[in-house]
Design a protein around this motif. Structure first.
Motif, PDB file in Angstrom:
ATOM      1  N   GLN B  79       0.839  -1.193   0.000  1.00  0.00           N
ATOM      2  CA  GLN B  79       0.000   0.000   0.000  1.00  0.00           C
ATOM      3  C   GLN B  79       0.877   1.248   0.000  1.00  0.00           C
ATOM      4  OE1 GLN B  79      -3.762  -0.276   0.271  1.00  0.00           O
ATOM      5  NE2 GLN B  79      -2.941  -2.123  -0.632  1.00  0.00           N
ATOM      6  N   GLY B  80       2.007   1.162  -0.672  1.00  0.00           N
ATOM      7  CA  GLY B  80       2.890   2.328  -0.795  1.00  0.00           C
ATOM      8  C   GLY B  80       2.300   3.352  -1.745  1.00  0.00           C
ATOM      9  N   ALA B  82       3.247   4.526  -4.766  1.00  0.00           N
ATOM     10  CA  ALA B  82       3.117   4.162  -6.169  1.00  0.00           C
ATOM     11  C   ALA B  82       2.019   3.118  -6.345  1.00  0.00           C
ATOM     12  CB  ALA B  82       4.442   3.632  -6.694  1.00  0.00           C
ATOM     13  N   ALA B 118       3.635  -1.274   4.030  1.00  0.00           N
ATOM     14  CA  ALA B 118       3.777   0.121   3.608  1.00  0.00           C
ATOM     15  C   ALA B 118       4.425   0.236   2.241  1.00  0.00           C
ATOM     16  CB  ALA B 118       4.577   0.885   4.632  1.00  0.00           C
ATOM     17  N   CYS B 119       5.624  -0.288   2.073  1.00  0.00           N
ATOM     18  CA  CYS B 119       6.266  -0.204   0.765  1.00  0.00           C
ATOM     19  C   CYS B 119       7.295  -1.292   0.692  1.00  0.00           C
ATOM     20  CB  CYS B 119       6.941   1.151   0.557  1.00  0.00           C
ATOM     21  SG  CYS B 119       7.700   1.298  -1.074  1.00  0.00           S
ATOM     22  N   LEU B 120       7.318  -1.990  -0.422  1.00  0.00           N
ATOM     23  CA  LEU B 120       8.256  -3.096  -0.566  1.00  0.00           C
ATOM     24  C   LEU B 120       9.435  -2.702  -1.444  1.00  0.00           C
ATOM     25  CD1 LEU B 120       5.456  -5.685  -0.974  1.00  0.00           C
ATOM     26  CD2 LEU B 120       7.116  -5.745   0.861  1.00  0.00           C
ATOM     27  N   GLY B 121       9.450  -1.435  -1.850  1.00  0.00           N
ATOM     28  CA  GLY B 121      10.586  -0.973  -2.640  1.00  0.00           C
ATOM     29  C   GLY B 121      10.614  -1.524  -4.054  1.00  0.00           C
ATOM     30  N   CYS B 122       9.449  -1.870  -4.593  1.00  0.00           N
ATOM     31  CA  CYS B 122       9.394  -2.342  -5.980  1.00  0.00           C
ATOM     32  C   CYS B 122       8.414  -1.484  -6.746  1.00  0.00           C
ATOM     33  CB  CYS B 122       8.929  -3.783  -6.053  1.00  0.00           C
ATOM     34  SG  CYS B 122       9.917  -4.863  -5.092  1.00  0.00           S
ATOM     35  N   CYS B 123       8.500  -0.163  -6.531  1.00  0.00           N
ATOM     36  CA  CYS B 123       7.484   0.748  -7.031  1.00  0.00           C
ATOM     37  C   CYS B 123       7.391   0.724  -8.552  1.00  0.00           C
ATOM     38  CB  CYS B 123       7.790   2.154  -6.549  1.00  0.00           C
ATOM     39  SG  CYS B 123       8.166   2.176  -4.801  1.00  0.00           S
ATOM     40  N   GLY B 124       8.453   0.271  -9.206  1.00  0.00           N
ATOM     41  CA  GLY B 124       8.440   0.246 -10.664  1.00  0.00           C
ATOM     42  C   GLY B 124       7.471  -0.767 -11.227  1.00  0.00           C
ATOM     43  N   MET B 125       7.092  -1.748 -10.408  1.00  0.00           N
ATOM     44  CA  MET B 125       6.164  -2.751 -10.935  1.00  0.00           C
ATOM     45  C   MET B 125       4.867  -2.742 -10.132  1.00  0.00           C
ATOM     46  SD  MET B 125       8.496  -6.028 -10.025  1.00  0.00           S
ATOM     47  CE  MET B 125       8.551  -6.645  -8.362  1.00  0.00           C
ATOM     48  N   PHE B 135       7.675 -12.261  -5.213  1.00  0.00           N
ATOM     49  CA  PHE B 135       7.107 -10.972  -5.598  1.00  0.00           C
ATOM     50  C   PHE B 135       6.308 -11.116  -6.896  1.00  0.00           C
ATOM     51  CE2 PHE B 135       9.137  -7.688  -2.931  1.00  0.00           C
ATOM     52  CZ  PHE B 135       9.952  -8.506  -2.177  1.00  0.00           C
ATOM     53  N   GLY B 137       4.506  -8.578  -9.621  1.00  0.00           N
ATOM     54  CA  GLY B 137       4.304  -7.174  -9.975  1.00  0.00           C
ATOM     55  C   GLY B 137       3.177  -6.969 -10.959  1.00  0.00           C
TER      56      GLY B 137
END
Lengths: 584, 158
Positions: B79-80, B82, B118-125, B135, B137
């Motif tokens: 649920q970040g 992006a 919160a955020c998994l740091g894979c906002c590009g996908m 993961f 995406g």
């Protein structure tokens, strides 16, 4: 020298099937008896998200990059390209790929996606650990002077000069000191630290060796998020290899200096990115911040002077020592020197990591490397900078140069460099509400302004997005924001109102529309939206019918689809899929 | 249900006489049992002289720790920022509807636990869903259907 096949294996590459692609390459190479000629190298993320990226580098030949490689493409690549020397045109990385990298200046990311992060030899080949060797022959004060002269500022958000920070810790008198790497990258929307740790972990280790020597620490900690399992694994491997090479441990490089590193895994708390909370967490306590002063440089971990730097900051150190402060300070703009890595995500064509010199404008990043919007029909609305502590900027501020001071003036912050691009289908009230719900959930609860103040603000924003907003709510939000900024204990609370303040400042009409007209111009706040199918536009393709998860759309042959409002959960799947935008 | 505390005892021995160990200790315990059982809290308290209130303080502060048994597969929905912009909330609601549980809960048959992160740091996908360690995406509703079915049949195989 063997020719190299680079396969990008970061978290995203692996999720797209890079491991299977690598295995298939191995099998195919064996089939054609090419295994002695080619070497498969598993590299970290290069920054651009294009499923699986494969590079073929043959000595004395142009480098060929293939994008979106699938397992079924591998036999073709091996047979046509590697064996017969014919490139496969359809798979070759195209214009977007070139455009993405064209305007970048990769310093911190220079090794990401180029070397095998699990092999120290590859790092050494790229002049790795040379800077550490050089630094250990210098005096600690000389190193600090060099870093100060370079103008490097903390890349974690606040932008405090790194050299000064080191100097404070150097001057603190104590028998034990600690250096800590903050790898608790919690900002939603930022992922450069993950990529650096996954793609080039040794650069961080080297930065820490230099930093530890400069401040006089013999022990170091890397505090890494538990959500980054691959980063932890690669760091662990890197530290092990560095120990074997005697780059870590007793008497590094034959000097009298000893230093070792420990990884501490976080347990999922955003507030632990704050220095004092991070220290509490390493000590095994609840990660709640403490008032400063005393600053960690005087009294930090276990009550000893400690120095905390962000991953990207530490990854810069080796380049400064290697190439000199003058080289570093020649890059950049005003008081912000060097480059900054931005994580671009959201409704933009090319998402990923972009490293640009400070002073580049937002427009250059979004339309240059980013390649513009995904869907050309839906125009741009805002860019969100700096995560939950930052703000949303409209297109009119697109020509703002990116440096710490200019960004602060707009009301947003540089933050760790997250940049989320939003189009006209994103509602600003909803975004403000989203960020506040995040900070409310992550607030540690220690100080009252943050714990209660933010909660009250969230309640008001919820009322506005549900259509129960009142005129006086806007004033309340502004006043409460100011109180929280003035009185909260730590950086999380101090900056939490920024998303609300910037959206009110730049998108006031959207708030007005919610409050006065009880409508959401972007059709996001579900209470204020009704879904209807516009029969004039509908082409009866039936895609909305297929995609609806609750069966709320009824479709009979050759008729317009009918929407059953009782079943509809307003998930907007139909809107996203409709090719002619007939659902309103 | 009685649990076997002998594993926990072994882990506690390893951490004796070290400082700042509570979080890694609890992480190790959770790795074995899947959660932090009440019995082990008492044991840690007794063996290492830490007050139970401090142990519960830490377990409830960090989102990673669970005090209740978890499902066989853990589904984390990002649920970040992006993911939010790209429709992560819809994905969460969709999974929640399909499994009949809210975030933080486990299905009755013990197959799935649902979490929001919160955020998994894979906002590009974005939007991203993580099942156990894998993961996934660019998720959409069809992909969720496919994923859930895949994991359901995995269970039946084993």
């Amino acid at each position: 020298m063997k020719a190299r096949i680079l396969i990008c294996m970061g978290t995203s590459g692996i999720s797209a099937g890079a491991e299977e692609v690598a295995k298939c390459f191995k099998k195919e190479l064996n089939k054609y008896n090419l295994q002695s000629k080619y070497e498969i190298i598993r590299v970290g993320d290069r920054g651009l998200f294009r499923d699986v990226l494969v590079d073929i580098i043959e000595p004395n030949e142009e480098r060929i990059t293939y994008e979106r490689v699938k397992v079924i493409d591998v036999p073709k690549i091996v047979k046509n390209h590697l064996k017969n020397g014919e490139y496969i045109k359809g798979l070759q990385a195209g214009k977007d790929y070139k455009q993405f990298f064209a305007r970048q200046m990769r310093i911190v990311l220079s090794n990401c996606g180029e070397i095998d992060p699990e092999n120290i030899e590859e790092y050494i080949e790229k002049d790795g650990y040379e800077a550490a060797k050089k630094a250990l022959k210098m005096k600690p004060e000389e190193i600090i002077e060099e870093i100060k002269k370079s103008g490097l500022r903390g890349r974690g958000g606040a932008g405090f000069p790194t050299g000064l920070k080191w100097e404070f810790c150097r001057k603190a008198k104590s028998d034990t000191k600690y250096i800590i790497c903050n790898a608790d990258e919690g900002d939603p929307g930022a992922f450069m630290d993950r990529s650096i740790l996954e793609g080039d972990p040794h650069s961080v280790v080297e930065g820490m060796i230099i930093g530890a020597y400069a401040i006089g620490a013999n022990e170091g900690y890397i505090y890494c998020r538990a959500e980054y399992p691959l980063a932890v694994k690669r760091l662990d491997k890197a530290i092990g290899q560095a120990r074997e090479k005697k780059f870590l441990g007793k008497n590094i490089f034959g000097s009298r200096f000893s230093f070792d590193l420990v990884i501490k895994e976080g347990a999922g708390a955003f507030v632990c990115g704050e220095e004092t909370a991070l220290i509490a967490s390493i000590e095994g306590k609840r990660g709640t911040p403490n008032p400063r002063p005393p600053y960690p440089a005087q009294k930090g971990l276990w009550g000893k002077p400690s120095n905390i730097n962000n991953v990207e900051t530490l990854a810069n150190i080796r380049h400064i020592i290697d190439k000199g402060a003058d080289w570093f300070s020649s890059i950049g703009y005003n008081k912000s020197k060097g480059t900054k890595v931005f994580a671009i995500a959201g409704k933009v064509k090319n998402t990923g990591l972009v490293e640009v010199p400070m002073g580049t404008t937002i427009r250059e990043i979004v339309y240059g490397s980013g390649g513009g919007m995904v869907n050309k029909k839906i125009p741009f609305k805002a860019v969100q900078l700096g995560g939950p502590s930052g703000g949303c900027l409209p297109e009119s501020l697109f020509d703002t140069p990116i440096d710490y001071e200019s960004i602060n003036e707009t009301g947003a912050i540089m933050g760790s460099g997250g940049m989320v691009i939003m189009d006209q289908r994103t509602c600003m009230v909803d975004i403000a509400r989203f960020f506040l719900s995040f900070t409310v959930a992550e607030s540690c609860g220690k100080c009252i302004p943050c714990r209660i103040g933010l909660k009250r603000m969230l309640e008001v924003l919820e009322q506005i997005s549900e259509g129960n907003g009142k005129e006086e709510h806007l004033k309340f939000l502004k006043d409460m924001s100011q109180t929280i900024i003035d009185t909260a204990l730590c950086g999380l609370g101090n900056t939490a109102p920024n998303p609300v303040l910037t959206t009110i400042r730049y998108f006031k009409d959207e708030y007005q529309a919610h409050i006065k007209d009880r409508s959401c111009p972007s059709h996001v706040c579900t209470n204020l939206v009704r879904f209807e199918i516009n029969e004039d536009k509908c082409i009866k393709c039936g895609q909305c019918f297929t995609v609806c998860p609750t069966g709320a759309i009824d479709l009979k042959k050759r008729e317009y689809p009918i929407l059953n409002k009782e079943k509809c959960i307003k998930c907007k799947a139909c809107i996203d899929v409709c090719p002619v935008m007939a659902i309103e | 249900m009685k649990i076997d505390v002998s594993h926990a005892k072994k882990i506690i021995q390893r951490y004796r006489k070290k400082k700042g160990i509570l979080i890694p200790l609890l992480q190790d315990i959770q790795a074995i049992y899947g959660y932090v059982p009440e019995e082990t809290v008492g044991l840690i308290s007794k063996e290492l002289s830490i007050y139970p209130v401090d142990i519960y303080g830490v377990t409830t502060f960090y989102t990673q720790f669970h005090l209740m048994p978890q499902g066989k597969h853990t589904i984390k929905v990002c649920q970040g920022t992006a993911c939010h912009v790209m429709g992560g909330k819809g994905i969460l609601n969709c999974i929640s509807d399909k499994l009949g549980i809210k975030d933080g809960e486990t299905t009755e048959d013990g197959r799935f636990s649902l979490e929001r992160v919160a955020c998994l740091g894979c906002c590009g996908m974005a939007p991203v869903v993580v099942v156990d360690e894998d993961f996934h995406g660019n998720c959409n509703f069809q992909k969720i259907d496919y994923l859930l079915n895949q994991y359901k049949s995995k269970k039946e195989e084993s």
